[in-house]
Design a protein around this motif. Structure first.
Motif, PDB file in Angstrom:
ATOM      1  N   LEU A 211       0.726  -1.361  -0.055  1.00 63.46           N
ATOM      2  CA  LEU A 211      -0.081   0.014   0.002  1.00 63.46           C
ATOM      3  C   LEU A 211       0.803   1.151  -0.283  1.00 63.46           C
ATOM      4  O   LEU A 211       0.470   2.171  -0.656  1.00 63.46           O
ATOM      5  N   ARG A 215       0.939   4.348  -3.014  1.00 59.85           N
ATOM      6  CA  ARG A 215       1.061   5.715  -2.735  1.00 59.85           C
ATOM      7  C   ARG A 215       2.211   6.414  -3.183  1.00 59.85           C
ATOM      8  O   ARG A 215       1.874   7.443  -3.854  1.00 59.85           O
ATOM      9  N   GLN A 242     -12.604  -4.728   1.319  1.00 56.18           N
ATOM     10  CA  GLN A 242     -11.998  -3.808   2.292  1.00 56.18           C
ATOM     11  C   GLN A 242     -10.599  -3.955   1.333  1.00 56.18           C
ATOM     12  O   GLN A 242      -9.721  -2.600   1.311  1.00 56.18           O
ATOM     13  N   GLU A 245     -11.027  -0.915  -1.198  1.00 58.59           N
ATOM     14  CA  GLU A 245     -11.113   0.341  -0.434  1.00 58.59           C
ATOM     15  C   GLU A 245      -9.702   0.624  -0.087  1.00 58.59           C
ATOM     16  O   GLU A 245      -9.144   2.062  -0.261  1.00 58.59           O
ATOM     17  N   ALA A 246      -8.861  -0.251   0.452  1.00 63.10           N
ATOM     18  CA  ALA A 246      -7.576   0.063   0.847  1.00 63.10           C
ATOM     19  C   ALA A 246      -6.771   0.673  -0.324  1.00 63.10           C
ATOM     20  O   ALA A 246      -5.836   1.401  -0.135  1.00 63.10           O
ATOM     21  N   ARG A 248      -7.751   1.970  -3.112  1.00 60.78           N
ATOM     22  CA  ARG A 248      -8.138   3.518  -3.200  1.00 60.78           C
ATOM     23  C   ARG A 248      -7.637   4.507  -2.654  1.00 60.78           C
ATOM     24  O   ARG A 248      -7.150   5.634  -2.830  1.00 60.78           O
ATOM     25  N   ASP A 249      -7.630   4.195  -1.211  1.00 60.54           N
ATOM     26  CA  ASP A 249      -7.162   5.193  -0.396  1.00 60.54           C
ATOM     27  C   ASP A 249      -5.431   5.262  -0.503  1.00 60.54           C
ATOM     28  O   ASP A 249      -5.073   6.246   0.222  1.00 60.54           O
ATOM     29  N   ALA A 250      -4.913   4.277  -1.078  1.00 62.64           N
ATOM     30  CA  ALA A 250      -3.652   4.490  -1.306  1.00 62.64           C
ATOM     31  C   ALA A 250      -3.169   5.080  -2.859  1.00 62.64           C
ATOM     32  O   ALA A 250      -2.084   5.088  -3.108  1.00 62.64           O
ATOM     33  N   GLY A 251      -4.257   5.438  -3.536  1.00 63.54           N
ATOM     34  CA  GLY A 251      -3.808   6.190  -4.448  1.00 63.54           C
ATOM     35  C   GLY A 251      -4.313   5.758  -5.949  1.00 63.54           C
ATOM     36  O   GLY A 251      -4.235   5.869  -7.050  1.00 63.54           O
ATOM     37  N   THR A 253      -6.381   4.129  -8.908  1.00 67.06           N
ATOM     38  CA  THR A 253      -7.677   4.779  -9.700  1.00 67.06           C
ATOM     39  C   THR A 253      -8.357   3.671 -10.395  1.00 67.06           C
ATOM     40  O   THR A 253      -9.173   4.226 -11.273  1.00 67.06           O
ATOM     41  N   LEU A 327     -16.544   2.949  -5.133  1.00 65.25           N
ATOM     42  CA  LEU A 327     -15.207   3.605  -4.774  1.00 65.25           C
ATOM     43  C   LEU A 327     -14.456   4.325  -5.858  1.00 65.25           C
ATOM     44  O   LEU A 327     -13.465   4.981  -5.559  1.00 65.25           O
TER      45      LEU A 327
END
Length: 354
Positions: A211, A215, A242, A245-246, A248-251, A253, A327
């Motif tokens: 992750l 990023r 999950q 989502e993780a 997506r949160d790490a960048g 696309t 997401l």
């Protein structure tokens, strides 16, 4: 049941499917209390490649050309669909695949010669489609970096599939390629559970480390795809939302997923893994796998080999569609800009453009 070796995924090393005979060790009753077997040493040898660009015509994948710097993979992922390829080297898909490795010493030289052919036309090319191009031995041999250096000089589009954090070393090259829309990276994230990762992918990076890499790639402008692969029923399928989502949160696309594939020798290796690590689930897992594969352990038919069929496969597909839509990961596939392709002169200047 498989015999575990420290830091290795497979618990056996049976002969490949092309061998005419096999040898199997058995317990004769006299050494029941022997000490655990020592870890297998990784043996790495060079090979001279005659060609480096491989074409494929599979309708199931989004690229027609690949580059593979290595044979075998030290990550030791028990589910790896590439394991049977070691049979062509008269080696086992088991422990041999993750301990007897080969690197293409002249990869960059051969690649440059192929790109210089007057008939060559650039297309999206995937790096690391068969085994991971950023597996641990890349740190010493640097074959992947040498390939990226050639591609950057030619301004050639490239996609990368990896679960290795060594890709951080090459952020300079990737940032340069990203400026011209020439690179995308897919990071495989099989689970967020470190304990499950250690048995499924013993020598791969931790989920958190992957992750962090995602990023860093996103921050320098590289389009990142989170790859939930493979989806293993009753083992990691509950993590689908999950993991996405993780990512997506790490960048990330975009996203993708592939159901567990068990070609040739991988069937037996994976059954051994189930019996060793999740024996109470083993029968149910294989029942669900067979429900998605027309009653067999695996069906290689185009159109279904990546996503499966049946009620359980349909449920996974529905969950994936809903999650990616929610997401914002349901974006079109990355399309590279091939117009930047140049054949440099020996002195470094561009000879002609595509």
């Amino acid at each position: 049941m498989a015999v575990l070796r420290k830091g290795r995924g497979a618990g056996s090393n049976e002969e490949g499917r092309f061998e005419s005979r096999s040898i199997e060790k058995i317990d004769d009753g006299w050494q029941l209390d022997e000490e655990p077997l020592p870890a297998f040493e990784t043996i790495v040898r060079p090979v001279q490649a005659k060609s480096i660009l491989t074409r494929n015509n599979s309708p199931d994948i989004g690229f027609d050309q690949t580059i593979n710097p290595y044979h075998g993979c030290e990550h030791g992922c028990i589910y790896c669909f590439a394991r049977p390829s070691h049979g062509y080297l008269n080696l086992s898909a088991g422990l041999d695949f993750e301990t007897r490795l080969f690197y293409k010493a002249n990869a960059a030289e051969v690649l440059e010669a192929e790109l210089r052919r007057k008939s060559y036309r650039p297309i999206m090319t995937m790096l690391g489609a068969n085994t991971d191009c950023y597996q641990p031995i890349e740190r010493e041999h640097g074959i992947t970096r040498s390939i990226l250096e050639v591609l950057a000089r030619f301004r050639h589009p490239i996609g990368i599939i990896t679960k290795g954090i060594l890709i951080e070393r090459d952020l300079d090259l990737l940032a340069d390629l990203a400026k011209d829309k020439l690179v995308t990276v897919g990071v495989t994230l099989t689970t967020l559970d470190p304990a499950l990762k250690r048995t499924l992918e013993p020598r791969a990076a931790s989920p958190d480390a992957r992750l962090r890499v995602m990023r860093k790639l996103a921050d320098i402008g590289v389009p990142v795809r989170v790859m939930f692969s493979p989806v293993i029923p009753f083992v990691n399928d509950a993590e689908l939302e999950q993991v996405l989502e993780a990512g997506r949160d790490a960048g990330a696309t975009s996203a993708s997923y592939v159901l567990l594939r068990l070609p040739f020798e991988v069937k037996a290796l994976f059954r051994d893994w189930l019996d060793t690590h999740v024996p109470l689930k083993a029968e149910h897992v294989m029942s669900l796998v067979q429900q998605m594969r027309g009653g067999k352990d695996y069906d290689a038919s185009f159109g279904t080999r990546m996503k499966g069929e049946g009620a359980f496969a349909d449920l996974i597909a529905q969950r994936y569609r809903l999650a990616t839509r929610k997401l914002g990961l349901d974006r079109p596939r990355f399309e590279p800009d091939c117009s930047h392709f140049r054949v440099p002169e020996e002195g470094g200047q561009s000879a002609f453009a595509f």
